[in-house]
Motif scaffolding. Structure first.
Motif, PDB file in Angstrom:
ATOM      1  N   PHE A   1      -6.360  -0.084   3.537  1.00 49.53           N
ATOM      2  CA  PHE A   1      -7.517  -0.613   4.271  1.00 49.53           C
ATOM      3  C   PHE A   1      -7.796  -2.063   3.863  1.00 49.53           C
ATOM      4  O   PHE A   1      -7.902  -2.957   4.710  1.00 49.53           O
ATOM      5  CB  PHE A   1      -8.741   0.270   3.993  1.00 49.53           C
ATOM      6  CG  PHE A   1      -9.938  -0.074   4.826  1.00 49.53           C
ATOM      7  CD1 PHE A   1     -10.064   0.401   6.119  1.00 49.53           C
ATOM      8  CD2 PHE A   1     -10.945  -0.883   4.321  1.00 49.53           C
ATOM      9  CE1 PHE A   1     -11.164   0.078   6.897  1.00 49.53           C
ATOM     10  CE2 PHE A   1     -12.042  -1.211   5.088  1.00 49.53           C
ATOM     11  CZ  PHE A   1     -12.151  -0.731   6.378  1.00 49.53           C
TER      12      PHE A   1
ATOM     13  N   HIS B   1       0.818  -1.225   0.000  1.00 45.60           N
ATOM     14  CA  HIS B   1       0.000   0.000   0.000  1.00 45.60           C
ATOM     15  C   HIS B   1       0.844   1.264   0.000  1.00 45.60           C
ATOM     16  O   HIS B   1       0.385   2.308  -0.458  1.00 45.60           O
ATOM     17  CB  HIS B   1      -1.087   0.005   1.086  1.00 45.60           C
ATOM     18  CG  HIS B   1      -0.640  -0.144   2.491  1.00 45.60           C
ATOM     19  ND1 HIS B   1      -0.628  -1.332   3.163  1.00 45.60           N
ATOM     20  CD2 HIS B   1      -0.230   0.779   3.369  1.00 45.60           C
ATOM     21  CE1 HIS B   1      -0.234  -1.136   4.400  1.00 45.60           C
ATOM     22  NE2 HIS B   1       0.022   0.130   4.561  1.00 45.60           N
TER      23      HIS B   1
ATOM     24  N   GLY C   1      -1.406   4.760   3.799  1.00 45.96           N
ATOM     25  CA  GLY C   1      -1.568   4.863   2.346  1.00 45.96           C
ATOM     26  C   GLY C   1      -1.928   6.279   1.922  1.00 45.96           C
ATOM     27  O   GLY C   1      -1.390   6.811   0.945  1.00 45.96           O
ATOM     28  N   LEU C   2      -2.832   6.905   2.693  1.00 45.24           N
ATOM     29  CA  LEU C   2      -3.265   8.276   2.401  1.00 45.24           C
ATOM     30  C   LEU C   2      -2.091   9.260   2.506  1.00 45.24           C
ATOM     31  O   LEU C   2      -1.857  10.080   1.615  1.00 45.24           O
ATOM     32  CB  LEU C   2      -4.369   8.674   3.389  1.00 45.24           C
ATOM     33  CG  LEU C   2      -4.977  10.052   3.210  1.00 45.24           C
ATOM     34  CD1 LEU C   2      -6.075  10.004   2.162  1.00 45.24           C
ATOM     35  CD2 LEU C   2      -5.565  10.565   4.523  1.00 45.24           C
TER      36      LEU C   2
ATOM     37  N   ALA D   1      -4.933   2.404   6.166  1.00 44.95           N
ATOM     38  CA  ALA D   1      -5.553   3.432   5.323  1.00 44.95           C
ATOM     39  C   ALA D   1      -4.865   4.785   5.519  1.00 44.95           C
ATOM     40  O   ALA D   1      -4.588   5.497   4.546  1.00 44.95           O
ATOM     41  CB  ALA D   1      -7.033   3.545   5.656  1.00 44.95           C
ATOM     42  N   ALA D   2      -4.558   5.112   6.772  1.00 49.43           N
ATOM     43  CA  ALA D   2      -3.920   6.408   7.065  1.00 49.43           C
ATOM     44  C   ALA D   2      -2.521   6.475   6.450  1.00 49.43           C
ATOM     45  O   ALA D   2      -2.131   7.505   5.876  1.00 49.43           O
ATOM     46  CB  ALA D   2      -3.846   6.623   8.575  1.00 49.43           C
TER      47      ALA D   2
ATOM     48  N   PRO E   1      -3.277   9.566  -2.967  1.00 49.32           N
ATOM     49  CA  PRO E   1      -3.805   9.339  -1.611  1.00 49.32           C
ATOM     50  C   PRO E   1      -4.988   8.374  -1.542  1.00 49.32           C
ATOM     51  O   PRO E   1      -5.031   7.515  -0.666  1.00 49.32           O
ATOM     52  CB  PRO E   1      -4.241  10.733  -1.155  1.00 49.32           C
ATOM     53  CG  PRO E   1      -3.675  11.689  -2.106  1.00 49.32           C
ATOM     54  CD  PRO E   1      -3.328  10.983  -3.356  1.00 49.32           C
ATOM     55  N   VAL E   2      -5.939   8.498  -2.472  1.00 45.64           N
ATOM     56  CA  VAL E   2      -7.154   7.663  -2.389  1.00 45.64           C
ATOM     57  C   VAL E   2      -6.809   6.196  -2.663  1.00 45.64           C
ATOM     58  O   VAL E   2      -7.225   5.296  -1.917  1.00 45.64           O
ATOM     59  CB  VAL E   2      -8.237   8.176  -3.372  1.00 45.64           C
ATOM     60  CG1 VAL E   2      -9.456   7.280  -3.346  1.00 45.64           C
ATOM     61  CG2 VAL E   2      -8.623   9.604  -3.028  1.00 45.64           C
TER      62      VAL E   2
ATOM     63  N   ALA F   1      -4.973   4.844   0.334  1.00 42.37           N
ATOM     64  CA  ALA F   1      -5.827   4.619   1.506  1.00 42.37           C
ATOM     65  C   ALA F   1      -6.676   3.358   1.329  1.00 42.37           C
ATOM     66  O   ALA F   1      -6.753   2.523   2.240  1.00 42.37           O
ATOM     67  CB  ALA F   1      -6.727   5.837   1.729  1.00 42.37           C
TER      68      ALA F   1
ATOM     69  N   GLY G   1       0.191   3.903  -2.831  1.00 42.80           N
ATOM     70  CA  GLY G   1       0.006   5.315  -2.488  1.00 42.80           C
ATOM     71  C   GLY G   1       0.968   6.205  -3.259  1.00 42.80           C
ATOM     72  O   GLY G   1       0.588   7.264  -3.760  1.00 42.80           O
TER      73      GLY G   1
END
Lengths: 221, 256
Positions: free
Chosen positions: A61, A44, A85-86, A82-83, A53-54, A57, A48
């Motif tokens: 996740f 991830h 990756g964002l 997720a955080a 970012p999307v 994230a 990323g």
């Protein structure tokens, strides 16, 4: 005929399953090589960095959620994935993966974020002793008299320092090995490419090819 | 013309996967708020439902292989690391106290609730039906493809790791020596794996493009998932009960 934009979006979208699968495969590789690291965030972080970012994230996740089939306590760490990756996507967007000083800064940001989230989730959900082996070291530190909160932060930092450093460096090395043709096909490819690294030296004399001899010139020599 | 495939089996097997996910998530959230006693309701219920769905063997295997070792480790660490109150057992520097026992029960039960919910979903929800139900609710087919592709790519990637690992061993890279040597083996295995994975992204994109994935228009699917008004009512009731339980516990109106 396919439009360039649709292929471009598809390349970004397909980074998600590949990122998840890489998380899974490299996590398994770390186990096969009996390494004391997880390596389950390389996928991830790569998604990323290349997809934004999307994509990062969603990949983070889903990556952790997929891993939870083999480690049920991992579900709660999906938000950490997720955080990360964002934030990796945002760092790539800001051009912080170009050149080693910026890469070091990005790695430090990711390690701090990862440590904070890991410690908070572990403390809030499992009271600091989750199902990972590092909890045993945490328990030993608490038995020696160290406050629980400090033991959680310290052990999380040590684990994340090694794991996340490798998880950032590995994708960066691979991105450096990628051809420009492939790199530019990903949504964030142009932001990761460092033109100076591949440019030809300016003072190098240009070699001009001699005029091609016409048909039959070979026989005149 | 085509004939949609109607699912066979009992009510649990035919249930809308979105309803199942909604119910299990509501049960999980309630479990996190209620505490250890909730497990006495949730665990037997999940066993019965999974048994009706015909997946009990797989469910019990997952519990034994994945959840039991982690739950045991968590229980022991919580028991021994937290000290306070009455001492139940004492040996050398190891002490099992009332506080440790209470914490062990509380957090291990929480973990078992999470694990039970995860494994119940794994055993009850088929990914193909879940993604089809999402599509019927208006989710973009590209998004559902991502979910399905994730599950499809993982076994391929695992095989690729094994192939690269064998190839590198054949070239003389040691993978069974000390930690330093094993760390050195990481890059020669990981780099080709990541590069080949990224190359496959391009191949997949071209392949999907050729199959018309990005074209606009309604898709036809042989698989149909029943989505009745009753399903929607169940979901709404479950969410309301879940919210009510959280409010009741937080406001101390109900202390289980």
């Amino acid at each position: 005929m396919a439009s360039k934009a649709s292929v471009f979006n598809l390349m970004g979208l397909l980074l998600i399953p590949v990122g998840v699968a890489l998380d899974f495969a490299l996590g398994g590789l770390a186990l096969t090589l009996k390494l004391p690291i997880y390596l389950d965030s390389v996928g991830h972080i790569l998604a990323g960095a290349l997809g934004g970012p999307v994509i990062g994230a969603v990949s983070g996740f889903l990556g952790v959620m997929t891993n939870s089939a083999f480690s049920a306590d991992a579900v709660v760490w999906a938000f950490q994935g997720a955080a990360i990756g964002l934030v990796v996507g945002l760092l790539a967007w800001a051009g912080l993966f170009k050149g080693w000083p910026k890469i070091v800064l990005s790695t430090v940001i990711i390690i701090v974020l990862s440590t904070a989230l890991s410690a908070i989730i572990s403390y809030a959900v499992y009271g600091g002793f989750d199902g990972y082996g590092i909890s045993a070291i945490r328990a030993a530190l608490v038995k020696t008299g160290m406050p629980l909160e400090l033991a959680i932060i310290l052990t999380a930092f040590v684990a994340e320092l090694i794991d996340k450093t490798l998880s950032v460096v590995l994708p960066i090395i691979v991105i450096g090995l990628m051809s420009e043709r492939l790199l530019y096909k990903f949504p964030m490819g142009s932001l990761l490419h460092n033109p100076q690294s591949n440019a030809a030296p300016q003072d190098e004399p240009t070699v001009v090819a001699p005029p091609t001899a016409g048909y039959g010139a070979y026989g005149d020599k | 013309m085509y004939e949609p495939i109607t699912p066979a089996g009992n009510a649990v097997q035919r249930a809308n996967p979105l309803v199942v996910v909604c119910l299990v998530l509501c049960c999980l959230i309630d479990g996190l708020f209620i505490g250890s006693k909730y497990l006495l309701f949730f665990f037997p219920t999940s066993v019965v439902v999974v048994a009706v769905a015909g997946n009990l063997k797989r469910y019990l295997a997952l519990l034994a292989a994945v959840m039991l070792p982690t739950a045991t480790l968590m229980f022991v660490l919580q028991l021994l690391a937290n000290e306070g109150g009455v001492t139940y057992w004492h040996w050398w520097i190891i002490r099992a106290t009332e506080l440790g026992f209470d914490n062990a029960i509380h957090y291990t039960a929480r973990f078992v609730v999470i694990g039970t919910a995860v494994f119940t979903l794994i055993c009850l929800v088929k990914l193909s039906r879940f993604t089809r139900a999402l599509e019927q609710c208006g989710v973009n087919p590209r998004v559902t493809y991502v979910l399905q592709a994730t599950v499809l790519i993982i076994p391929q990637m695992k095989k690729r790791v094994a192939v690269i690992l064998d190839a590198q061993r054949a070239r003389g890279i040691e993978t069974d020596a000390n930690l330093r040597v094993r760390m050195k083996a990481l890059l020669p295995v990981a780099a080709p794996l990541i590069l080949s994975a990224l190359t496959s992204v391009e191949e997949r994109a071209v392949s999907l493009e050729a199959r018309g994935t990005t074209l606009p228009g309604k898709r036809t699917s042989l698989l149909q998932v029943n989505n009745s008004t009753f399903d929607k009512v169940i979901c709404i009731v479950a969410v309301l009960i879940c919210g009510g339980v959280i409010i009741a516990v937080q406001a101390n109106w109900w202390m289980p």
